[in-house]
Design a protein around this motif. Sequence first.
Motif, PDB file in Angstrom:
ATOM      1  N   GLY A   1      -1.137  -9.258   1.192  1.00  0.00           N
ATOM      2  CA  GLY A   1      -1.317  -8.195   2.202  1.00  0.00           C
ATOM      3  C   GLY A   1      -0.608  -6.785   1.799  1.00  0.00           C
ATOM      4  O   GLY A   1       0.416  -6.998   0.642  1.00  0.00           O
ATOM      5  N   ALA A   2      -0.846  -5.521   2.554  1.00  0.00           N
ATOM      6  CA  ALA A   2      -0.171  -4.634   2.319  1.00  0.00           C
ATOM      7  C   ALA A   2       1.295  -4.574   2.589  1.00  0.00           C
ATOM      8  O   ALA A   2       1.766  -3.396   1.981  1.00  0.00           O
ATOM      9  N   SER A   3       1.829  -5.478   3.236  1.00  0.00           N
ATOM     10  CA  SER A   3       3.504  -5.434   3.374  1.00  0.00           C
ATOM     11  C   SER A   3       3.979  -6.445   2.429  1.00  0.00           C
ATOM     12  O   SER A   3       5.223  -6.661   2.756  1.00  0.00           O
TER      13      SER A   3
ATOM     14  N   ILE B   1     -10.463   3.972   9.579  1.00  0.00           N
ATOM     15  CA  ILE B   1      -9.935   2.754   8.703  1.00  0.00           C
ATOM     16  C   ILE B   1      -9.260   3.458   7.238  1.00  0.00           C
ATOM     17  O   ILE B   1     -10.012   4.292   6.880  1.00  0.00           O
ATOM     18  N   CYS B   2      -8.191   2.884   7.124  1.00  0.00           N
ATOM     19  CA  CYS B   2      -7.313   3.300   5.919  1.00  0.00           C
ATOM     20  C   CYS B   2      -8.328   2.646   4.712  1.00  0.00           C
ATOM     21  O   CYS B   2      -8.761   1.671   4.546  1.00  0.00           O
ATOM     22  N   HIS B   3      -8.271   3.767   3.758  1.00  0.00           N
ATOM     23  CA  HIS B   3      -9.106   3.499   2.426  1.00  0.00           C
ATOM     24  C   HIS B   3      -8.474   2.276   1.736  1.00  0.00           C
ATOM     25  O   HIS B   3      -8.993   1.600   0.973  1.00  0.00           O
ATOM     26  N   ALA B   4      -6.781   2.190   1.662  1.00  0.00           N
ATOM     27  CA  ALA B   4      -6.164   1.243   1.099  1.00  0.00           C
ATOM     28  C   ALA B   4      -6.501  -0.166   1.528  1.00  0.00           C
ATOM     29  O   ALA B   4      -6.790  -1.115   0.880  1.00  0.00           O
ATOM     30  N   THR B   5      -6.937  -0.311   2.758  1.00  0.00           N
ATOM     31  CA  THR B   5      -7.259  -1.640   3.501  1.00  0.00           C
ATOM     32  C   THR B   5      -8.700  -1.872   2.953  1.00  0.00           C
ATOM     33  O   THR B   5      -8.806  -3.188   2.794  1.00  0.00           O
ATOM     34  N   ASP B   6      -9.451  -0.940   3.096  1.00  0.00           N
ATOM     35  CA  ASP B   6     -10.676  -1.185   2.545  1.00  0.00           C
ATOM     36  C   ASP B   6     -10.913  -1.549   1.112  1.00  0.00           C
ATOM     37  O   ASP B   6     -11.607  -2.648   0.759  1.00  0.00           O
TER      38      ASP B   6
ATOM     39  N   GLN C   1      -7.986   1.063  14.681  1.00  0.00           N
ATOM     40  CA  GLN C   1      -6.741   0.696  14.124  1.00  0.00           C
ATOM     41  C   GLN C   1      -6.873   0.729  12.418  1.00  0.00           C
ATOM     42  O   GLN C   1      -8.075   0.173  11.899  1.00  0.00           O
ATOM     43  N   THR C   2      -6.168   1.107  11.739  1.00  0.00           N
ATOM     44  CA  THR C   2      -6.398   1.471  10.267  1.00  0.00           C
ATOM     45  C   THR C   2      -6.768   0.199   9.434  1.00  0.00           C
ATOM     46  O   THR C   2      -7.421   0.259   8.267  1.00  0.00           O
ATOM     47  N   THR C   3      -6.428  -1.086   9.856  1.00  0.00           N
ATOM     48  CA  THR C   3      -6.665  -2.311   9.012  1.00  0.00           C
ATOM     49  C   THR C   3      -7.962  -2.974   9.684  1.00  0.00           C
ATOM     50  O   THR C   3      -7.906  -4.010   9.148  1.00  0.00           O
TER      51      THR C   3
ATOM     52  N   THR D   1       6.316   6.683   9.801  1.00  0.00           N
ATOM     53  CA  THR D   1       4.869   6.310  10.122  1.00  0.00           C
ATOM     54  C   THR D   1       4.177   6.792   8.920  1.00  0.00           C
ATOM     55  O   THR D   1       4.297   7.769   8.377  1.00  0.00           O
ATOM     56  N   CYS D   2       3.343   5.701   8.490  1.00  0.00           N
ATOM     57  CA  CYS D   2       2.142   5.980   7.343  1.00  0.00           C
ATOM     58  C   CYS D   2       1.294   7.377   7.697  1.00  0.00           C
ATOM     59  O   CYS D   2       0.994   7.487   8.873  1.00  0.00           O
ATOM     60  N   PRO D   3       1.274   8.144   6.945  1.00  0.00           N
ATOM     61  CA  PRO D   3       0.526   9.336   7.274  1.00  0.00           C
ATOM     62  C   PRO D   3      -0.817   9.087   7.639  1.00  0.00           C
ATOM     63  O   PRO D   3      -1.549   9.922   8.607  1.00  0.00           O
ATOM     64  N   TYR D   4      -1.439   7.938   7.123  1.00  0.00           N
ATOM     65  CA  TYR D   4      -2.964   7.460   7.997  1.00  0.00           C
ATOM     66  C   TYR D   4      -2.883   7.273   9.327  1.00  0.00           C
ATOM     67  O   TYR D   4      -3.714   7.569  10.134  1.00  0.00           O
ATOM     68  N   VAL D   5      -1.752   6.387   9.665  1.00  0.00           N
ATOM     69  CA  VAL D   5      -1.761   6.117  11.047  1.00  0.00           C
ATOM     70  C   VAL D   5      -1.240   7.394  11.756  1.00  0.00           C
ATOM     71  O   VAL D   5      -1.870   7.522  13.033  1.00  0.00           O
ATOM     72  N   ALA D   6      -0.295   8.518  11.407  1.00  0.00           N
ATOM     73  CA  ALA D   6      -0.252   9.478  11.873  1.00  0.00           C
ATOM     74  C   ALA D   6      -1.743  10.545  12.257  1.00  0.00           C
ATOM     75  O   ALA D   6      -1.797  11.034  13.515  1.00  0.00           O
TER      76      ALA D   6
ATOM     77  N   CYS E   1       0.768  -1.179   0.056  1.00  0.00           N
ATOM     78  CA  CYS E   1       0.085   0.056   0.148  1.00  0.00           C
ATOM     79  C   CYS E   1       0.974   1.337   0.171  1.00  0.00           C
ATOM     80  O   CYS E   1       2.119   1.091   0.227  1.00  0.00           O
ATOM     81  N   PHE E   2       0.299   2.436   0.010  1.00  0.00           N
ATOM     82  CA  PHE E   2       1.002   3.914  -0.194  1.00  0.00           C
ATOM     83  C   PHE E   2       1.925   3.782   0.951  1.00  0.00           C
ATOM     84  O   PHE E   2       3.249   4.126   0.741  1.00  0.00           O
ATOM     85  N   GLY E   3       1.311   3.604   2.237  1.00  0.00           N
ATOM     86  CA  GLY E   3       2.246   3.676   3.525  1.00  0.00           C
ATOM     87  C   GLY E   3       3.441   2.969   3.739  1.00  0.00           C
ATOM     88  O   GLY E   3       4.388   3.335   4.069  1.00  0.00           O
ATOM     89  N   VAL E   4       3.361   1.498   3.190  1.00  0.00           N
ATOM     90  CA  VAL E   4       4.281   0.809   3.148  1.00  0.00           C
ATOM     91  C   VAL E   4       5.570   0.974   2.108  1.00  0.00           C
ATOM     92  O   VAL E   4       6.669   0.985   2.238  1.00  0.00           O
ATOM     93  N   ARG E   5       4.911   1.359   0.837  1.00  0.00           N
ATOM     94  CA  ARG E   5       6.113   1.516   0.050  1.00  0.00           C
ATOM     95  C   ARG E   5       6.697   2.815   0.508  1.00  0.00           C
ATOM     96  O   ARG E   5       8.091   2.774   0.255  1.00  0.00           O
TER      97      ARG E   5
HETATM   98 FE1  F3S Z   1      -1.031   3.114   5.856  1.00  0.00          FE
HETATM   99 FE2  F3S Z   1      -3.250   2.149   4.867  1.00  0.00          FE
HETATM  100 FE3  F3S Z   1      -1.010   1.051   4.243  1.00  0.00          FE
HETATM  101  S1  F3S Z   1      -2.538   2.885   6.900  1.00  0.00           S
HETATM  102  S2  F3S Z   1       0.555   1.603   5.937  1.00  0.00           S
HETATM  103  S3  F3S Z   1      -1.715   2.953   3.730  1.00  0.00           S
HETATM  104  S4  F3S Z   1      -2.738  -0.062   4.961  1.00  0.00           S
END
Ligand code: F3S
Length: 280
Positions: A254-256, A183-188, A155-157, A86-91, A4-8
């Motif tokens: 999964g996103a990781s 909840i993060c849109h990417a997860t959704d 939690q975002t996931t 830190t992923c901006p969505y977690v922040a 996902c965006f945050g992991v990349r």
């Molecule tokens: Fe961030 Fe969402 Fe990925 S919270 S780490 S973009 S699953």
Amino acid sequence: MGFCFGVRRAVDMVERARQTLSGPVTTLGPIIHSQQVVEHHKSIGIGLCHELAVVQEGTVVLSAHGVSPVVEQQAVTQGLHVINATCPYVAKLHKAAVQQVKLGYSIVLLGDAGHSEVKGTVGAIEHAGGMVNVLSDSDEASNLPFTKHIALLSQTTQKLSTLAQVAAALVPNCQELHVINTICHATDELQSSARIMAQQVEVAIVIGGKNSANTKRLRDICEAEGVPAYHIETSSELSPDWFYDKTRIGITAGASTPDWLIHDVTEAVQQMTGAEVACE
Ligand code: F3S
């Protein structure tokens, strides 16, 4: 599927730090929940520590899942160069929780208590002087004592349906309830795609770290659609028995999970079954 965006972003940040900075570069905990990415990082000279106290010098990179502000402050106090990945969505989740604390709300956090994102978020809430209850379902929410003002965050996931169930269970237990959907849109999107895929196949393979919360959830979602679903980390775990008599196989990740691992598993499934691959 996959990164996902945050992991990349977090992986890019740590790899760029290794390329451009002199001195040791160490991640505090795995940068993301993928053992294969951690091993790749080790091979290119990125260290891993679980305790800040053992890092003597250089750069410390804080993971995509976020940490308590206390941890970041401690790293600065130790004289380390800090990169916060830190992923901006977690922040955003931390910021929303702290805002609610400042408004006087007691926090209920839907999440996996042992997960690093939840620990970091709890740390941010407590650092702001707030109260927090972490719970994983609506049964636990029903058992909470009456509290006048509750703010529910997630939690975002987590699954949106679980957040809705927990919100409904909290209503009789408070006078006022704020529900903030973190909840993060990417997860959704990942979860909806996995659900749609599972509806079209006879067996599902879900690739991702065994400690990756979002990967486990994808497997559960596939299974809930009535298909056998297997959570694997690498192609070595595949078993030909899983594909016996099956004509449609679904693969998600999964996103990781890095792209190269997805390709590797897809190729191995192809070799085992002779299947044609259609990417959607
Ligand atoms: Fe961030 Fe969402 Fe990925 S919270 S780490 S973009 S699953």
